[in-house]
Scaffold this active site. Structure first.
Site: not given
Ligand code: GLN
Length: 536
Positions: A382, A508, A510
């Site tokens: 992310c 994600h 994970e």
């Molecule tokens: N802050 C980033 C976004 O909102 C990444 C979010 C995250 O790592 N879950 O896109």
């Protein structure tokens, strides 16, 4: 037919591992052929934990259907290998919101709206919601907080009512307590357990099973004493000792017959527990042949729970590789161009963590640069993927001002920009791009090789994305966009074919890793880090 219900309450202190006990019971019942799910009722006023800082409540876990939930749901999924949903996590905020909305609609027909019965009725409705779908034989409900908290009272009251309303053989209460060891006295003490069971009973709830956490072995006469004082049968006092791994807890509970106690109470004949697969996993977990050191670069390093699912995924992926993964958290705020080599020189692989806001971002970018230039396996999740794009844009493409719109509006090269639909959103809660989305993998890419298929789905939680206006230039410079959303064309995966292992994912992964289904990118990342270690 409606499900049977087990309620798990806790006393004495928090952090006893109610979630793990709930998940372990569920696992055992699943291994005895039952369809089980677990739900968590949290007594705080936030509608969901999505707006909570990780310092408050650890990681925010996201379900397939896009609910932002308590991290215990992650344990439930990891133990059961079955997805949960929005219905599996309810907070006081959500209960009150529903009741207040109903009141505004006039649904209470002029009645005074009160905690009992209106709030407790809404709690009971939610507690039985999944039980009425016909999809489960048993619903396990974990009540957050500890008995005696002001906030938990309506939940304990709802459990009291259900214990009356449901047939006895359809409802069970399991109470988790602590037996502390006082080193000055050289003794284990049962009084806190007695008090906490008394608090429960004062609220009209009687436990059927007491699970006692204890760091030391508990003698049999002490178990009998607890049984006598707390009104349960001696075999229903189960000891939960410190375990080598949370995944061992189902076995420890099984050894004390917890699943049989439940089967007897529910009056259901069950086949013996088939724990072969689980034991095989433990076998691999406890007998690693290799070791590997991986850096987890993030800003919540002092906080175990902030990256819970990532740490668990490494445990699963490690076992799949017969490898003990030592995860070293490295504080991104302390990484600079000058010290990055020193900080990461002993690492076999580098993972850059998800996150929000600008704190520690430059350190993440330095860590990625180091991994890229030194052929160290790299995995960005992310925000970690977004920083990999920025690093590439700055240091390879040559756009020194490349940045994310989350950090600054003032750049010509916002290679990470806010998603179009996010630009109209002002509310913070539950408004990110959340939950499972499909992703098409590019033929011949590392991603396709890892997954072994061309279309996958993974879960998301973000507002920003790779800005497709810069995609062509980034690709020309060698960054491959190997996964895209088939509908919106959002870039979901980037990779570098010239590097031994360099992958960044907008989702994600994970969140979907389990002992029985280790996440393939984690598995490959560990394997590649191991390869790198052998070369070093
Ligand atoms: N802050 C980033 C976004 O909102 C990444 C979010 C995250 O790592 N879950 O896109």
């Amino acid at each position: 037919m409606e499900s049977k219900y087990i309620f798990v309450t806790g006393g004495v202190t928090s952090s006893l591992g109610k979630g793990i006990i709930a998940a372990s019971m569920a696992k055992l019942l699943q291994c005895r052929g039952l369809r089980v799910t677990i739900q968590k009722f949290d007594p705080y006023i936030n509608v969901d934990p999505g707006t909570l800082n990780p310092y408050e409540h650890g990681e925010c876990y996201v379900t397939e259907d896009g609910a932002e939930t308590d991290l215990d749901l992650g344990h439930y999924e990891r133990f059961l290998n079955v997805f949960t949903s929005q219905a599996n996590n309810v907070t006081t905020g959500r209960i009150y919101k529903t009741v207040i909305e109903k009141e505004r609609e006039g649904a209470y027909l002029g009645k005074t709206v009160q905690i009992v019965p209106h709030i407790t009725d809404e709690i009971k409705n939610r507690m039985r919601l999944l039980g009425k779908t016909g999809q489960y034989d048993v619903i396990i409900t974990e009540i957050g907080g500890t008995v005696g908290d002001i906030e938990s009272l309506p939940y304990v009251e709802a459990v009291r009512q259900l214990q009356w309303e449901l047939p006895e053989s359809d409802c069970m209460v399991v109470h988790l307590t602590l037996i502390p060891y006082l080193s000055a006295a050289g003794e284990l003490k049962t009084k806190p357990t007695q008090h906490s069971v008394r608090a429960l009973q004062q609220n009209g709830v009687h436990p059927d099973v007491i699970v006692c956490r204890s760091e030391r072995p508990v003698p049999d006469d002490m178990r009998r004493k607890i049984a006598m004082f707390c009104n349960v049968r001696p075999e229903a006092v189960v000891i939960s000792p410190d375990a080598k791994s949370i995944y061992q807890v189902p076995i420890l509970m099984h050894q004390q017959g917890l699943d049989s106690i439940i089967a007897v109470h529910f009056k259901i004949p069950l086949p013996p527990a088939n724990l072969t697969q689980w034991n095989n996993y433990l076998q691999r977990l406890f007998n690693p042949k290799h070791e590997v050191d991986i850096a987890l670069v993030g800003k919540y390093v002092e906080l175990q729970d902030a990256y819970k699912s990532i740490l668990e995924s490494f445990i699963h992926a490690g076992a799949a590789n017969s490898c003990k993964v030592h995860v070293h958290t490295v504080h991104s705020e302390h990484i600079t161009a000058d010290n990055v080599a020193q900080q990461l020189k002993d690492m076999d692989g580098v993972l850059v963590a998800p996150g929000f806001g600008s704190r520690g971002l430059e350190g993440k970018i330095e860590a990625i640069r180091y991994a890229r230039e030194n052929n160290v396996p790299f995995f960005g999740i992310c925000l970690g993927m977004q920083m990999a794009v920025i690093e590439y844009a700055r240091n390879v493409v040559g756009w020194a001002d490349a940045n994310s719109a989350e950090v600054t509006a003032d750049t010509k090269h916002a290679v990470i920009d806010m998603m179009e639909e996010q630009k109209r959103i002002t509310l913070k809660g539950g408004t990110m791009r959340l939950g499972a989305y499909p992703c098409k993998l590019k033929d011949g890419s590392l991603a396709q090789h890892i997954y072994g298929k061309t279309e996958i789905t993974e879960r998301h939680r973000h507002r920003y994305e790779l800005n497709n206006n810069f995609a062509a230039d980034l690709e020309k410079a060698g960054l491959v966009i190997s996964g895209t959303n088939p509908v919106s064309n959002l870039a979901e995966i980037v990779e570098l074919p010239t590097h031994p292992f360099f992958i960044g994912v907008q989702f994600h992964p994970e969140l979907k890793s389990t002992p029985e289904n280790p996440q393939p990118i984690f598995v490959k990342f560990v394997a590649k880090s191991l390869e790198n270690r052998k070369k070093r």
